[in-house]
Design an enzyme around this catalytic site. Structure first.
Site, mmCIF file in Angstrom:
data_model
loop_
_atom_site.group_PDB
_atom_site.id
_atom_site.type_symbol
_atom_site.label_atom_id
_atom_site.label_comp_id
_atom_site.label_asym_id
_atom_site.label_seq_id
_atom_site.Cartn_x
_atom_site.Cartn_y
_atom_site.Cartn_z
ATOM 1 C CE LYS A 86 -45.858 -43.026 36.827
ATOM 2 N NZ LYS A 86 -44.698 -43.771 36.459
ATOM 3 C CB THR A 87 -44.739 -35.325 37.757
ATOM 4 O OG1 THR A 87 -43.658 -35.484 38.779
ATOM 5 C CG2 THR A 87 -46.034 -35.203 38.581
ATOM 6 N N GLY A 88 -42.702 -37.054 35.462
ATOM 7 C CA GLY A 88 -41.478 -36.962 34.849
ATOM 8 C C GLY A 88 -40.332 -37.099 35.408
ATOM 9 C CB THR A 89 -39.671 -38.777 39.005
ATOM 10 O OG1 THR A 89 -40.805 -38.265 39.405
ATOM 11 C CG2 THR A 89 -38.721 -38.859 39.765
ATOM 12 C CG HIS A 145 -41.938 -38.894 44.888
ATOM 13 N ND1 HIS A 145 -41.755 -38.327 43.660
ATOM 14 C CD2 HIS A 145 -41.847 -40.354 44.623
ATOM 15 C CE1 HIS A 145 -41.662 -39.062 42.678
ATOM 16 N NE2 HIS A 145 -41.431 -40.274 43.289
ATOM 17 C CB SER A 175 -49.028 -41.400 34.335
ATOM 18 O OG SER A 175 -47.738 -41.882 34.411
ATOM 19 C CE1 TYR A 229 -42.276 -36.310 30.740
ATOM 20 C CE2 TYR A 229 -44.274 -35.582 29.713
ATOM 21 C CZ TYR A 229 -43.249 -36.295 30.052
ATOM 22 O OH TYR A 229 -43.070 -37.594 29.177
ATOM 23 N N GLY A 301 -44.829 -41.818 27.621
ATOM 24 C CA GLY A 301 -44.275 -40.351 27.776
ATOM 25 C C GLY A 301 -44.623 -39.229 26.955
#
Length: 333
Positions: A86-89, A145, A175, A229, A301
């Site tokens: 949940k970090t912009g993957t 991850h 998120s 991000y 986003g």
């Protein structure tokens, strides 16, 4: 550059057969006893987490991480897209995939139009552990991850490039909480917050995950590109060009004139990807213990959305944790 028919098939997520799943179960059985000796958190067998190399993992992922540590063989040409959940993957995968395959498809045939980004870039600890041939695509991208300390040794030894993306912990928490509520079961915000702050969640603690890659990027900037991000959102074009150059595929002057980078940004935008039919109604990894609807990967986003969910006390608590953890590291959010 033309894709072979075998490569085209690999861009479409397929459910493993019963024989493949049975073989997979036997492959990972050897790790059950080893995992049983680890510190454990949680009562429900479906939600238990095991502490391994200072991070927390579910049984499902830990089996596959241990397998990858023993068997995954990185190649020097590989490019590892790494992140905590949940970090912009999803966005990073889409951008990187579009960069390295930009000469492979007509605009109307790009796999991102019919496949979720997670189905276009295989995960080390799942796709490649379960089905090693998945790595033989016509692009060098692999994702994970896995924390830096737990990466298969071959990744570091090979000298392959690693791109790491991180995000403000407050937005990561919100998120992650909303993702968990959507794909598993509703969790009270206060309970989820306590777990996040204590690092008791999949691949946590978060800031330890970030610091592992941050410190490694300072030691090996030629090998590890560290992204935020928030920076990617603020100036997508500049960071896209940085990504392309780092991956050894910079945009040519002709591509610049033809607006190739602008097309990639548009293709990979949240608005575009989230409105594709595959990301509105499709499902990811149906063979895993928890099947994830593709729309769960596209919430809003936005940067700073945590302001709409966290109390003042929660924000102060996370700010305090960040100040303590990141002190003297040179990293800030």
């Amino acid at each position: 550059m033309e894709l072979s028919s075998s490569s085209e098939r690999q861009y479409n997520a397929t459910k493993p057969s019963e024989d493949e799943r049975d073989k997979s179960d036997k492959t990972y059985h050897k790790y059950i006893e080893r995992i049983s000796t680890l510190p454990v958190w949680g009562e429900d067998p479906r939600d238990k987490l095991y502490k391994y190399q200072n991070f927390w993992f579910s049984h499902y992922y830990l089996e596959r991480i241990m397998f990858a540590q023993e068997h995954f063989r990185a190649q020097s040409s590989d490019i590892i897209l790494s992140s905590a959940p949940k970090t912009g993957t999803t966005w990073l995968k889409a951008l990187a995939f579009s960069i390295v395959t930009r000469n492979c498809f007509d605009d109307s045939m790009n796999p991102l139009l019919t496949s979720n980004p997670h189905d276009c870039v295989p995960f080390v600890e799942v796709d490649l552990a379960q089905n090693p041939p998945n790595r033989h695509l016509d692009h060098p991208l692999i994702s994970t991850h896995i924390p830096y300390i737990s990466l298969p040794e071959s990744i570091i030894a090979s000298g392959c490039k690693i791109i790491y993306i991180c995000r403000d912990p407050k937005d990561v928490f919100v998120s992650m909480w909303q993702f968990a509520c959507k794909v598993t079961q509703p969790i009270p915000l206060e309970m989820a917050f306590e777990m996040f702050c204590g690092g008791m969640y999949l691949y946590g603690p978060y800031l330890d995950h970030v610091l592992g890659y941050w410190k490694a990027s300072l030691e090996r900037p030629d090998m590890i590109l560290f992204l935020k991000y928030e920076d990617l959102k603020r100036d997508t074009m500049s960071n896209l060009k940085t990504l392309a150059k780092f991956m050894g595929q910079p945009f040519s002057e002709e591509e610049e004139r033809n607006g190739v980078s602008e097309k990639i940004i548009q293709l990979c935008s949240f608005e575009h990807l989230s409105n594709l039919e595959v990301n509105k109604s499709g499902k990811h990894r149906p063979e895993a213990p928890i099947t994830v609807p593709n729309n769960a990967f596209f919430r809003n986003g936005k940067v700073g959305d945590s302001e709409n969910h966290l109390t003042l006390e929660m924000k102060k608590c996370l700010d305090g944790i960040m100040e303590e953890k990141l002190r003297d590291s040179g990293l800030n959010f």
